[in-house]
Design a protein around this motif. Structure first.
Motif, PDB file in Angstrom:
ATOM      1  N   GLY A 132      46.947 -84.296  -6.934  1.00 45.48           N
ATOM      2  CA  GLY A 132      45.691 -83.675  -7.348  1.00 45.48           C
ATOM      3  C   GLY A 132      44.815 -84.658  -8.099  1.00 45.48           C
ATOM      4  O   GLY A 132      45.305 -85.649  -8.656  1.00 45.48           O
ATOM      5  N   ALA A 133      43.509 -84.364  -8.101  1.00 46.40           N
ATOM      6  CA  ALA A 133      42.561 -85.273  -8.767  1.00 46.40           C
ATOM      7  C   ALA A 133      41.421 -84.467  -9.400  1.00 46.40           C
ATOM      8  O   ALA A 133      40.280 -84.913  -9.425  1.00 46.40           O
ATOM      9  CB  ALA A 133      42.023 -86.282  -7.763  1.00 46.40           C
ATOM     10  N   GLY A 134      41.743 -83.288  -9.928  1.00 46.00           N
ATOM     11  CA  GLY A 134      40.722 -82.481 -10.608  1.00 46.00           C
ATOM     12  C   GLY A 134      40.728 -82.744 -12.098  1.00 46.00           C
ATOM     13  O   GLY A 134      41.216 -83.782 -12.562  1.00 46.00           O
ATOM     14  N   GLY A 135      40.208 -81.787 -12.849  1.00 42.37           N
ATOM     15  CA  GLY A 135      40.104 -81.938 -14.302  1.00 42.37           C
ATOM     16  C   GLY A 135      41.465 -82.104 -14.958  1.00 42.37           C
ATOM     17  O   GLY A 135      41.638 -82.940 -15.859  1.00 42.37           O
ATOM     18  N   ALA A 136      42.439 -81.310 -14.522  1.00 46.47           N
ATOM     19  CA  ALA A 136      43.770 -81.389 -15.128  1.00 46.47           C
ATOM     20  C   ALA A 136      44.389 -82.763 -14.865  1.00 46.47           C
ATOM     21  O   ALA A 136      45.003 -83.367 -15.753  1.00 46.47           O
ATOM     22  CB  ALA A 136      44.659 -80.284 -14.567  1.00 46.47           C
ATOM     23  N   ALA A 137      44.187 -83.275 -13.653  1.00 44.97           N
ATOM     24  CA  ALA A 137      44.750 -84.586 -13.301  1.00 44.97           C
ATOM     25  C   ALA A 137      44.156 -85.691 -14.172  1.00 44.97           C
ATOM     26  O   ALA A 137      44.844 -86.648 -14.524  1.00 44.97           O
ATOM     27  CB  ALA A 137      44.509 -84.880 -11.822  1.00 44.97           C
ATOM     28  N   LEU A 155      47.776 -88.726  -5.258  1.00 50.53           N
ATOM     29  CA  LEU A 155      47.610 -88.166  -3.916  1.00 50.53           C
ATOM     30  C   LEU A 155      46.693 -86.959  -4.026  1.00 50.53           C
ATOM     31  O   LEU A 155      46.912 -86.096  -4.897  1.00 50.53           O
ATOM     32  CB  LEU A 155      48.965 -87.698  -3.367  1.00 50.53           C
ATOM     33  CG  LEU A 155      49.863 -88.721  -2.654  1.00 50.53           C
ATOM     34  CD1 LEU A 155      50.115 -89.931  -3.513  1.00 50.53           C
ATOM     35  CD2 LEU A 155      51.183 -88.082  -2.262  1.00 50.53           C
ATOM     36  N   ASN A 156      45.687 -86.904  -3.181  1.00 48.71           N
ATOM     37  CA  ASN A 156      44.767 -85.763  -3.233  1.00 48.71           C
ATOM     38  C   ASN A 156      44.347 -85.363  -1.832  1.00 48.71           C
ATOM     39  O   ASN A 156      44.367 -86.167  -0.911  1.00 48.71           O
ATOM     40  CB  ASN A 156      43.522 -86.124  -4.064  1.00 48.71           C
ATOM     41  CG  ASN A 156      42.773 -84.893  -4.542  1.00 48.71           C
ATOM     42  OD1 ASN A 156      43.387 -83.922  -4.981  1.00 48.71           O
ATOM     43  ND2 ASN A 156      41.456 -84.908  -4.450  1.00 48.71           N
ATOM     44  N   ARG A 157      43.995 -84.045  -1.694  1.00 46.81           N
ATOM     45  CA  ARG A 157      43.510 -83.559  -0.396  1.00 46.81           C
ATOM     46  C   ARG A 157      42.311 -84.395   0.027  1.00 46.81           C
ATOM     47  O   ARG A 157      42.266 -84.920   1.125  1.00 46.81           O
ATOM     48  CB  ARG A 157      43.118 -82.077  -0.543  1.00 46.81           C
ATOM     49  CG  ARG A 157      42.466 -81.493   0.662  1.00 46.81           C
ATOM     50  CD  ARG A 157      42.225 -80.015   0.481  1.00 46.81           C
ATOM     51  NE  ARG A 157      41.364 -79.718  -0.672  1.00 46.81           N
ATOM     52  CZ  ARG A 157      41.026 -78.506  -1.054  1.00 46.81           C
ATOM     53  NH1 ARG A 157      41.510 -77.453  -0.412  1.00 46.81           N
ATOM     54  NH2 ARG A 157      40.237 -78.317  -2.097  1.00 46.81           N
ATOM     55  N   SER A 158      41.355 -84.532  -0.867  1.00 48.52           N
ATOM     56  CA  SER A 158      40.213 -85.387  -0.571  1.00 48.52           C
ATOM     57  C   SER A 158      40.427 -86.741  -1.239  1.00 48.52           C
ATOM     58  O   SER A 158      40.279 -86.886  -2.453  1.00 48.52           O
ATOM     59  CB  SER A 158      38.926 -84.724  -1.092  1.00 48.52           C
ATOM     60  OG  SER A 158      37.967 -85.717  -1.310  1.00 48.52           O
TER      61      SER A 158
HETATM   62  P1  ATR Z   1      41.622 -78.244 -12.518  1.00 48.62           P
HETATM   63  O1  ATR Z   1      40.633 -78.328 -13.646  1.00 48.62           O
HETATM   64  O2  ATR Z   1      42.618 -77.128 -12.680  1.00 48.62           O
HETATM   65  O3  ATR Z   1      42.292 -79.543 -12.230  1.00 48.62           O
HETATM   66  P2  ATR Z   1      39.877 -78.640 -10.255  1.00 48.62           P
HETATM   67  O4  ATR Z   1      39.142 -79.683 -11.035  1.00 48.62           O
HETATM   68  O5  ATR Z   1      39.095 -77.641  -9.473  1.00 48.62           O
HETATM   69  O6  ATR Z   1      40.795 -77.785 -11.231  1.00 48.62           O
HETATM   70  O7  ATR Z   1      40.954 -79.402  -9.294  1.00 48.62           O
HETATM   71  C1  ATR Z   1      41.764 -78.711  -8.409  1.00 48.62           C
HETATM   72  C2  ATR Z   1      42.709 -79.692  -7.683  1.00 48.62           C
HETATM   73  O8  ATR Z   1      43.499 -78.928  -6.766  1.00 48.62           O
HETATM   74  C3  ATR Z   1      41.993 -80.751  -6.857  1.00 48.62           C
HETATM   75  O9  ATR Z   1      42.820 -81.902  -6.790  1.00 48.62           O
HETATM   76  C4  ATR Z   1      41.903 -80.082  -5.472  1.00 48.62           C
HETATM   77  O10 ATR Z   1      41.793 -80.975  -4.376  1.00 48.62           O
HETATM   78  P3  ATR Z   1      40.337 -81.541  -3.888  1.00 48.62           P
HETATM   79  O11 ATR Z   1      39.959 -82.583  -4.918  1.00 48.62           O
HETATM   80  O12 ATR Z   1      40.604 -82.157  -2.564  1.00 48.62           O
HETATM   81  O13 ATR Z   1      39.428 -80.373  -3.868  1.00 48.62           O
HETATM   82  C5  ATR Z   1      43.248 -79.410  -5.431  1.00 48.62           C
HETATM   83  N1  ATR Z   1      43.299 -78.288  -4.495  1.00 48.62           N
HETATM   84  C6  ATR Z   1      42.752 -77.067  -4.655  1.00 48.62           C
HETATM   85  N2  ATR Z   1      43.027 -76.284  -3.575  1.00 48.62           N
HETATM   86  C7  ATR Z   1      43.762 -77.049  -2.715  1.00 48.62           C
HETATM   87  C8  ATR Z   1      44.361 -76.823  -1.444  1.00 48.62           C
HETATM   88  N3  ATR Z   1      44.269 -75.651  -0.821  1.00 48.62           N
HETATM   89  N4  ATR Z   1      45.058 -77.845  -0.888  1.00 48.62           N
HETATM   90  C9  ATR Z   1      45.184 -79.031  -1.489  1.00 48.62           C
HETATM   91  N5  ATR Z   1      44.649 -79.310  -2.699  1.00 48.62           N
HETATM   92  C10 ATR Z   1      43.943 -78.341  -3.305  1.00 48.62           C
END
Ligand code: ATR
Length: 279
Positions: A132-137, A155-158
């Motif tokens: 993951g690469a969102g805020g928590a990451a 590793l991230n989806r995008s």
């Molecule tokens: P948070 O603050 O909880 O980290 P966020 O910033 O919205 O929330 O990040 C969500 C993470 O979950 C991201 O890494 C997102 O991947 P993308 O950056 O590609 O969007 C990942 N995520 C959410 N739904 C997903 C899914 N169905 N499959 C794979 N990754 C997912």
């Protein structure tokens, strides 16, 4: 339950939405345990009114606020002082009252570091995989670097999104999920930071391929509902240790409370709170 009176201090959380938040129950619980005359309430705040909300909170004498989605980045503009870690992470989840306004902190990272310590995951000199690469990451990667991880594979989806956030960071390599086989063979700590597997989608897991789990000797899934995620089950089935994010939740709340109230919360109180939430 404590009684409100003329001396009651007000704490709260601002976000949009805030209806689902567990923070009021955790903080009110802490206040009860510590005998503090405090109430903690949810405040739904729209992004376009965030600045007014922070100013209004200060004018009303509100002692401290937690900040949740979607305001953690935007709120940085409206603080009077910013803690160095929050600045480096690029997100604030705690506003503690000071003279003239609020000081912004990030307690997600300190909560995560305390969880690692508590469950005896030692990062120093180790290789780590972050999913993951969102805020928590962001808070997790900051913590791992502070704890001197050797190399971090994100590793991230995008992959492009991950590149835009972490690209160019020293000792960090970024892949898409499907490229996990590019990670050199070995044993890794793995931190699951996506929302995949969150209740009610309990059976979902961000990497389904069983072979991936042979790489992991210890793991934390930041999700705590369900208590045991599909990711954790796979790690355990392949001989690894796996923990959920409940301790991080408790410790980030405890750290916020300490900043709000400007006093230390004894470890026994934090542990008692964790045990109650975990039962
Ligand atoms: P948070 O603050 O909880 O980290 P966020 O910033 O919205 O929330 O990040 C969500 C993470 O979950 C991201 O890494 C997102 O991947 P993308 O950056 O590609 O969007 C990942 N995520 C959410 N739904 C997903 C899914 N169905 N499959 C794979 N990754 C997912």
């Amino acid at each position: 339950m404590n009684k409100t009176d003329g001396n009651t201090k007000v704490l709260g959380i601002i976000g949009d939405p805030v209806e689902h938040t567990g923070s009021p129950s955790i903080h009110n619980h802490l206040a009860d345990k510590l005998g503090d005359n405090v109430v903690y309430v949810p405040f739904p705040v729209k992004s376009k009114r965030l600045e007014e909300a922070v100013e209004g909170a200060y004018a009303l004498g509100i002692e401290g606020l937690n900040v949740t989605v979607p305001h953690k980045v935007q709120v940085m503009q409206y603080v009077t002082e910013l803690d160095d870690a929050a600045l480096d992470i690029g997100a604030v989840n705690t506003l503690a009252r000071i003279r003239g306004g609020y000081r912004g902190y990030n307690t997600d990272f300190s909560g995560f570091m305390r969880e690692l310590d508590k469950v005896d995951i030692q990062v120093n000199g180790k290789n780590v995989i972050v999913l993951g690469a969102g805020g928590a990451a962001k808070a997790v990667v900051y913590s791992l670097k502070r704890l001197s991880a050797q190399h971090i594979y994100i590793l991230n989806r995008s992959r492009e999104k991950a590149e835009s956030i972490f690209g160019g960071t020293e000792n960090v390599t970024i892949y898409g999920f499907k490229d996990w086989k590019s990670i050199p063979k070995g044993k890794y700590i793995c931190i699951q930071c996506t929302s995949v597997g969150l209740s009610p989608c309990d059976e979902d897991c961000v990497i389904e391929d069983e072979d991936f789990y042979d790489l992991i000797d210890s793991a934390v899934d930041l999700i705590y509902k369900p208590k045991e995620t599909a990711f954790m089950k796979k790690v355990q089935a392949h001989g690894g240790r796996a923990f959920n994010g409940l301790r991080m939740l408790v410790y980030q709340a405890v750290s916020s409370y300490e900043f709000f109230m400007k006093k230390e919360v004894p470890e026994e109180v934090a542990e008692e709170l964790y045990n109650e939430l975990n039962s």
